[in-house]
Write an enzyme that holds these catalytic residues in place. Structure first.
Site, PDB file in Angstrom:
ATOM      1  N   HIS A  24       1.142  -7.271 -15.865  1.00 51.14           N
ATOM      2  CA  HIS A  24      -0.051  -7.419 -15.036  1.00 51.14           C
ATOM      3  C   HIS A  24       1.362  -6.170 -13.430  1.00 51.14           C
ATOM      4  O   HIS A  24       0.998  -6.101 -12.877  1.00 51.14           O
ATOM      5  CB  HIS A  24      -0.134  -7.801 -14.328  1.00 51.14           C
ATOM      6  CG  HIS A  24       0.847  -8.913 -13.422  1.00 51.14           C
ATOM      7  ND1 HIS A  24       2.181  -9.146 -13.872  1.00 51.14           N
ATOM      8  CD2 HIS A  24       1.058  -9.447 -11.962  1.00 51.14           C
ATOM      9  CE1 HIS A  24       2.503  -9.757 -12.595  1.00 51.14           C
ATOM     10  NE2 HIS A  24       2.177 -10.189 -11.494  1.00 51.14           N
ATOM     11  N   GLY A  25       2.470  -6.086 -14.141  1.00 50.33           N
ATOM     12  CA  GLY A  25       3.680  -5.422 -13.585  1.00 50.33           C
ATOM     13  C   GLY A  25       4.883  -5.509 -15.110  1.00 50.33           C
ATOM     14  O   GLY A  25       5.129  -5.758 -15.802  1.00 50.33           O
ATOM     15  N   VAL A  46       0.407  -0.380   0.333  1.00 49.85           N
ATOM     16  CA  VAL A  46      -0.052  -0.062   0.200  1.00 49.85           C
ATOM     17  C   VAL A  46       0.931   1.169  -0.117  1.00 49.85           C
ATOM     18  O   VAL A  46       1.676   1.089   0.475  1.00 49.85           O
ATOM     19  CB  VAL A  46      -0.859   0.288   0.643  1.00 49.85           C
ATOM     20  CG1 VAL A  46      -2.013   1.219   1.395  1.00 49.85           C
ATOM     21  CG2 VAL A  46      -1.878  -1.207   1.128  1.00 49.85           C
ATOM     22  N   PRO A 103       1.761  -1.873 -11.764  1.00 49.95           N
ATOM     23  CA  PRO A 103       2.683  -1.244 -11.394  1.00 49.95           C
ATOM     24  C   PRO A 103       4.493  -1.067 -11.719  1.00 49.95           C
ATOM     25  O   PRO A 103       4.416  -2.231 -12.705  1.00 49.95           O
ATOM     26  CB  PRO A 103       2.569  -1.647  -9.739  1.00 49.95           C
ATOM     27  CG  PRO A 103       1.827  -2.725 -10.520  1.00 49.95           C
ATOM     28  CD  PRO A 103       1.355  -2.929 -11.220  1.00 49.95           C
ATOM     29  N   GLY A 104       5.172  -0.654 -11.605  1.00 51.18           N
ATOM     30  CA  GLY A 104       6.690  -0.478 -11.795  1.00 51.18           C
ATOM     31  C   GLY A 104       7.343  -1.568 -10.171  1.00 51.18           C
ATOM     32  O   GLY A 104       7.249  -2.903  -9.946  1.00 51.18           O
ATOM     33  N   SER A 105       7.970  -0.125  -9.931  1.00 46.82           N
ATOM     34  CA  SER A 105       8.324  -1.466  -9.144  1.00 46.82           C
ATOM     35  C   SER A 105       8.744  -0.063  -7.090  1.00 46.82           C
ATOM     36  O   SER A 105       7.890   1.253  -8.153  1.00 46.82           O
ATOM     37  CB  SER A 105      10.021  -1.916  -9.235  1.00 46.82           C
ATOM     38  OG  SER A 105      10.963  -0.493  -9.071  1.00 46.82           O
TER      39      SER A 105
END
Length: 468
Positions: free
Chosen positions: A388-389, A222, A364-366
């Site tokens: 998905h990433g 989160v 998302p990335g990192s």
């Protein structure tokens, strides 16, 4: 007339059936042995005639059980054709797994996303379409794992001016792994009748109620960050610009994992595949077990969504703000989808984002790389899917063995990231270059906006935490 066990075996009986036949013969008078042996021969030829026989029904049912036992299933010699995106960045293990997947007799379509890496059964980043069948391990263990983003009408300057407050909010309003809220909030998903109707989830309800609103371990997070919308977007109701945003990544907790393992065992007992394909055992959606899995898979997906909504509701309440927009998508699931020819398929996306025409999602990335808000183009070659990433380029074990804590912390500091908890296995260096991943899927999604993490909370090794 005398008889021996050899007489029984010569008829064709095996295993437990031999002892049941001998038990029957022990009750036969010597003068009736020949007739009794003829009866056993007839039973072996047509067992259905004897399922109600007062003396032979146990033997008959024993043979029926054996005849109904699943037979080994052969996979195809050659894989069906499928699209691979960014093949030069995908490890051989994932490529080999996808080859096996596309040799399944139930496979119809498939694709491999540019963030793909090796998993169990279907590789992570794999997409598979089947007909009237579902593969629990092609859905994944963390059923319904998803992304959820809330975008607030708050200045991004809060990430510096009120950083301490945002860190406190994440610490107070989120829980990870075994850590759960002392007083969890109730949710309507817990009133689902399935918790009372299906045995496997009956015993999971109390655990689900305890874990609601929390996140798993591993790569779940989160985080607060900066969302930038590139152009005015009427669907999102957002104008071009930068916003404070909250992004979460988690799934269905213990509920989904237990469901996945339970039905995978059932599938593997019914569907005997070669060793290299054993985790790809499927359930027939026209049979009870398949219908049951479909129901509880959807239950787990709804539960995962409920967990995210509670996370975002808790944090929005503390911020005293209502989000301008909220979007979510899941990536460990199976959907009933109809293709351009009107044919219905069961589309499994294990670590892949739905990208049908106009479908919104978050990739998302990192910790130190941007994520992307995307809108799907509906490309049939990818089975309406996208990554998905960023995807792992280093296994968890390799990351823990090779990365130095001091180097990772310096890397995070260089990028202005406040990390409240994570293991070395989640270090940014363990992931692929998200920009390369996005380049390989230009034909799959349009980029609507970006998300840059700034204050991150994850589960993980307590020795790898930045603390005040």
């Amino acid at each position: 007339m005398k008889y021996t066990s050899k007489d029984i075996i010569s008829i064709g009986f095996e295993g437990k059936a031999i002892s049941l036949a001998l038990e029957y013969m022990s009750q036969i008078a010597e003068e009736d042995v020949a007739d009794a042996l003829d009866t056993l021969k007839l039973l072996h030829t047509d067992v259905t005639l004897f399922v109600e026989h007062p003396d032979l029904k146990d033997l008959a049912n024993c043979l029926l059980d054996k005849k109904e036992a699943p037979q080994p299933i052969e996979i195809l010699d050659q894989a069906l054709p499928y699209e691979i995106y960014g093949a030069n960045g995908i490890e051989d293990g994932a490529l080999n797994q996808m080859e096996t997947v596309m040799k399944l007799p139930v496979a119809r379509k498939g694709a491999l996303m540019p963030d793909a890496h090796q998993g169990y059964g279907l590789p992570i980043g794999g997409v598979l379409a089947t007909e009237s069948s579902i593969i629990p391990y092609a859905v994944g263990v963390d059923i319904g794992c998803r992304m959820c983003m809330s975008i607030f009408d708050l200045p991004v300057s809060m990430l510096e001016d009120r950083k301490g407050e945002l860190k406190t909010i994440l610490n107070n309003e989120t829980r990870f792994g075994r850590d759960t809220f002392r007083n969890p909030i109730d949710h309507e998903i817990l009133a689902s009748p399935l918790f009372n109707e299906i045995d496997i989830v009956k015993k999971l309800k109390d655990r689900a109620a305890k874990q609601i609103g929390s996140s798993g371990g591993g790569n779940h997070f989160v985080e607060f960050g900066i969302t930038e919308i590139h152009e005015d977007d009427h669907e999102l109701g957002l104008k071009k610009g930068k916003y404070l945003a909250l992004l979460s990544h988690s799934g269905s907790r213990g509920l989904g994992a237990t469901i996945a393992n339970h039905y995978t065992k059932i599938a593997m007992n019914q569907c005997l595949l070669p060793k290299e394909a054993k985790h790809l055992a499927w359930l027939d959606l026209n049979k009870e077990e398949g219908q049951e899995y479909w129901l509880v898979m959807n239950l787990a997906g709804d539960y995962a969504s409920a967990c995210h909504h509670q996370i975002h509701d808790r944090i929005a309440k503390v911020l005293n703000e209502k989000p301008l927009a909220m979007l979510e998508n899941h990536h460990n699931f199976a959907w009933k989808e109809v293709d351009q020819n009107g044919k219905e398929y069961i589309v499994h996306r294990k670590g892949a984002t739905p990208a049908g025409e106009g479908v919104l999602g978050v990739i998302p990335g990192s910790m130190t790389a941007p994520g992307f808000i995307v809108r799907g183009k509906g490309n049939p070659l990818s089975v309406d899917s996208a990554a998905h990433g960023a995807g792992r380029q280093m296994s968890r074990t390799a990351a823990k063995k090779t990365l130095q804590k001091s180097d990772v912390i310096q890397h995070l500091n260089d990028h202005g990231i406040e990390l409240l908890g994570a293991g070395l296995d989640e270090a940014p260096m363990a992931y692929k270059d998200i920009h390369s991943v996005m380049e390989h899927q230009k034909d799959l999604v349009d980029i609507v906006g970006t998300f840059l993490p700034k204050v991150v909370r994850m589960c993980g090794d307590s020795s790898f935490k930045e603390v005040d």
